[in-house]
Design an enzyme around this catalytic site. Sequence first.
Site, PDB file in Angstrom:
ATOM      1  N   ASP A 320     -21.700  14.294  61.856  1.00  0.00           N
ATOM      2  CA  ASP A 320     -21.844  15.658  61.356  1.00  0.00           C
ATOM      3  C   ASP A 320     -22.104  15.761  59.859  1.00  0.00           C
ATOM      4  O   ASP A 320     -22.754  16.698  59.412  1.00  0.00           O
ATOM      5  CB  ASP A 320     -20.619  16.495  61.731  1.00  0.00           C
ATOM      6  CG  ASP A 320     -20.648  16.918  63.203  1.00  0.00           C
ATOM      7  OD1 ASP A 320     -21.685  16.695  63.861  1.00  0.00           O
ATOM      8  OD2 ASP A 320     -19.643  17.463  63.678  1.00  0.00           O
ATOM      9  N   PHE A 324     -25.992  16.638  59.860  1.00  0.00           N
ATOM     10  CA  PHE A 324     -26.058  18.100  59.740  1.00  0.00           C
ATOM     11  C   PHE A 324     -25.590  18.609  58.375  1.00  0.00           C
ATOM     12  O   PHE A 324     -25.839  19.761  58.039  1.00  0.00           O
ATOM     13  CB  PHE A 324     -25.228  18.759  60.849  1.00  0.00           C
ATOM     14  CG  PHE A 324     -25.748  18.455  62.227  1.00  0.00           C
ATOM     15  CD1 PHE A 324     -26.894  19.089  62.703  1.00  0.00           C
ATOM     16  CD2 PHE A 324     -25.124  17.530  63.044  1.00  0.00           C
ATOM     17  CE1 PHE A 324     -27.393  18.804  63.972  1.00  0.00           C
ATOM     18  CE2 PHE A 324     -25.623  17.237  64.322  1.00  0.00           C
ATOM     19  CZ  PHE A 324     -26.753  17.880  64.779  1.00  0.00           C
ATOM     20  N   PHE A 326     -22.024  18.276  56.075  1.00  0.00           N
ATOM     21  CA  PHE A 326     -20.725  18.928  56.212  1.00  0.00           C
ATOM     22  C   PHE A 326     -20.642  20.131  55.277  1.00  0.00           C
ATOM     23  O   PHE A 326     -20.095  21.166  55.632  1.00  0.00           O
ATOM     24  CB  PHE A 326     -19.625  17.906  55.894  1.00  0.00           C
ATOM     25  CG  PHE A 326     -18.469  17.970  56.829  1.00  0.00           C
ATOM     26  CD1 PHE A 326     -18.659  17.896  58.195  1.00  0.00           C
ATOM     27  CD2 PHE A 326     -17.182  18.111  56.341  1.00  0.00           C
ATOM     28  CE1 PHE A 326     -17.577  17.968  59.073  1.00  0.00           C
ATOM     29  CE2 PHE A 326     -16.090  18.176  57.197  1.00  0.00           C
ATOM     30  CZ  PHE A 326     -16.295  18.106  58.557  1.00  0.00           C
ATOM     31  N   GLY A 405     -22.346  23.698  64.851  1.00  0.00           N
ATOM     32  CA  GLY A 405     -22.612  24.107  66.229  1.00  0.00           C
ATOM     33  C   GLY A 405     -21.400  24.730  66.873  1.00  0.00           C
ATOM     34  O   GLY A 405     -20.887  25.752  66.426  1.00  0.00           O
ATOM     35  N   ASN A 406     -20.889  24.066  67.898  1.00  0.00           N
ATOM     36  CA  ASN A 406     -19.786  24.631  68.676  1.00  0.00           C
ATOM     37  C   ASN A 406     -18.424  24.492  68.006  1.00  0.00           C
ATOM     38  O   ASN A 406     -17.520  25.260  68.290  1.00  0.00           O
ATOM     39  CB  ASN A 406     -19.739  23.969  70.063  1.00  0.00           C
ATOM     40  CG  ASN A 406     -19.750  22.446  69.982  1.00  0.00           C
ATOM     41  OD1 ASN A 406     -20.484  21.863  69.190  1.00  0.00           O
ATOM     42  ND2 ASN A 406     -18.943  21.801  70.788  1.00  0.00           N
ATOM     43  N   TYR A 407     -18.262  23.499  67.123  1.00  0.00           N
ATOM     44  CA  TYR A 407     -16.945  23.225  66.562  1.00  0.00           C
ATOM     45  C   TYR A 407     -16.737  23.825  65.184  1.00  0.00           C
ATOM     46  O   TYR A 407     -17.624  23.780  64.342  1.00  0.00           O
ATOM     47  CB  TYR A 407     -16.708  21.718  66.452  1.00  0.00           C
ATOM     48  CG  TYR A 407     -15.953  21.145  67.625  1.00  0.00           C
ATOM     49  CD1 TYR A 407     -14.618  21.469  67.814  1.00  0.00           C
ATOM     50  CD2 TYR A 407     -16.560  20.308  68.545  1.00  0.00           C
ATOM     51  CE1 TYR A 407     -13.906  20.965  68.890  1.00  0.00           C
ATOM     52  CE2 TYR A 407     -15.857  19.794  69.629  1.00  0.00           C
ATOM     53  CZ  TYR A 407     -14.526  20.124  69.790  1.00  0.00           C
ATOM     54  OH  TYR A 407     -13.832  19.627  70.850  1.00  0.00           O
TER      55      TYR A 407
HETATM   56 CU    CU Z   1     -12.961  17.815  70.520  1.00  0.00          CU
END
Ligand code: CU
Length: 670
Positions: A320, A324, A326, A405-407
């Site tokens: 990440d 992407f 951080f 994204g999702n996290y």
């Molecule tokens: Cu997890």
Amino acid sequence: MKLFRNLCSLLALFFFFQGGVSIGPLQLTHPLDPLTKQEITLVQTTLLNKYPTKTNRVHFHYVGLDDPDKVTVLKWLSTGAETTRNAFVIAIINSQIHELTINLRSSEVVSDKIHRGNGFPTLTLEEQSEAVKLPLNHGPFVESVKKRGLNLSEVVCSGFTVGWYGQSENKRVLRIECFMKEETPNIYVRPINGIIIVADLEQMKIVEYHDKLVEPVPKAENTEYRASHLKPPFGPKLHSFGSHQPQGPGFTIKGHSVSWANWKFHIGYDVRAGVIISTASIYDPEVHKSRSVLYRGYISELYVPYQDPTEEWYYKTFFDAGEFGFGQSMVSLEPLHDCPPHAQFLDVYLVGRDGSPQQLENAICVFEQYGGISWRHTETAIADEEIREVRSDVTLIVRSVVTVGNYDNVMDWEFKPSGSIKPAISLSGMLEVKAVNITHNDEIKDEQHGVLVAEHSIGVYHDHYYIYHLDFDIDGVDNSFVKTNLKTVEVSDHSSKRKSYWTTSSEIVKTESDAKTKLGFSPSELVVVNPNKKTSTGNEVGYRLIPNAAVHPLLTDDDYPQTRGAFSNYNVWVTPYNKTEKWAGGLYVDQSRGDDTLAVWTKQNRGIVNKDIVVWYVVGIHHVPCQEDFPLMPLLSTGFELRPTNFFERNPVLKTLSPGIVKWPACEKP
Ligand SMILES: [Cu+2]
Ligand SMILES: *[C@@H]1O[C@H](CO)[C@@H](O)[C@H](O)[C@H]1NC(C)=O
Ligand SMILES: *[C@@H]1O[C@H](CO)[C@@H](O)[C@H](O)[C@H]1NC(C)=O
Ligand SMILES: *[C@@H]1O[C@H](CO)[C@@H](O)[C@H](O)[C@H]1NC(C)=O
């Protein structure tokens, strides 16, 4: 009575403004300050002067501070002597990766090299948002959507880095997966399964497309999380808290430099690392001066390998920070909820693909909070005297949230007056869900690589490995790493009524190889000491790393993602300080091949005794999803502590008094 009512509303107003307030323009500069808006613009102009966009295609993938040499920063701290001020840039110019250094004082390109090795730079936000729109105009995809009876207007797509699995091909590509946003914003739990889409990022077009199995898209029911769209009953009911500092905040922020209680430190920012804590030092009343603790601390990489080896999922092994960004993925904090009412906020500047500065408001917050008990004792052995001493604590938190994204990763640095620094990570957000045509565990025949967290929804097994770069300067630059092992001694000569006891044996770790540590197998203490400074009783001054539960990777060492994420093979590593060794997964992580990782650097097996050393610590989580993680998981927290160990002569907060009691203005009921 009226006066009180006014006071109450004044108070509310005060909170409101404090909650939303941002620190104004820089009042004081620090050599590790992140690039300012003006400096980013200057980098853009300088680079585009050399490569005019009329004849060149120029995309900025990284723009950040080229760290001045440590000696010059330390000199600045003591004398104010000027340091260099350079920017480091990674740009893709006409499909070639350039590494440039730009002098921000003279606006000159100092160096311009082409990267020809493996791996690609961090993706830009712009190319990701362009790529994820491609499927919506791609004939075969439109067909696939129709075939499934889905509404194309309700489809959204998301980009996923592809990793590297031994292929010799070297193209900047992105996998794209699509989801339904119909009736819920919770897209990650509504994947459209069975479709493989690969986009070439340089050509910005779909280069691979397959539609295989058709599994139903999981239902939207019970996936909503917005309070405004949830239906009653709500609960459990929580009561309100007050938050009021009549003397104002106990800290001051000048530019990016913070002073609070006995601490002084600097809050930096980098599009790749996110928040960086630098030049942290603590005041020692015994010697009447501040003593250095941590030169720099930040997240160097976050490795998230999923554990489903099937064709649709095997590639999901994300980095990440390197892939992407951080810092690029930081999001604005919500005053009053992400941070308490009395928090102060800092903005940061991201850099667009075209090189322009992009402000992110309220990106970092700083606040004090009730820190529980600092120390206490009730003395019960002295007859006729009741002695009870309790000190309550206040701690300072620096918080940011990184949403990839999702996290959502809530990243905290907590400072305590006792000298402890407690970095903490809390995860929230959504699981990555695989759609399956299964509604109950009884129907599962094959290995599903996860847990059925809702009908048609497998929460896939995965890990999160955060690696911290911790450049300690304990009371000076030259430090050593000491492992103190606790070991059993058996008494066989009847010299004691006991048959055993434990004792310690300390080892000054000589080399990088010896420093590689897998925690959790035998008790030990890990201390960074300054061998040149001793306490009055002769102990070396130090700070110890108190780790969290040790997590070890379960992939084989030769598996491709594990080679790329080899920094997770040990919980602790120590290296001699080297300015270029910043990113534990390598400088170019997208599709990297593991040839520029911490695991490779440490093969040099350099000496680490009485040198400027960096400790790398991996915080890991093996995530076996459960139903409570669905449709959005409550915060899951982990962290560790850096704690003074023979650093002070005695308890440094013995004479720290508890903060006073807050008297609230007597408020009338409305
Ligand atoms: Cu997890
Ligand atoms: C598809 O979605 C769009 C946008 O939400 C909506 O306006 C349209 O009515 C939908 N079409 C069908 C056939 O449901
Ligand atoms: C899902 O499974 C059910 C029962 O096993 C079956 O009737 C149905 O056709 C399947 N649906 C799809 C889309 O494969
Ligand atoms: C710094 O690290 C790089 C990468 O490991 C290495 O090539 C270089 O030789 C190192 N420099 C010094 C001075 O050790």
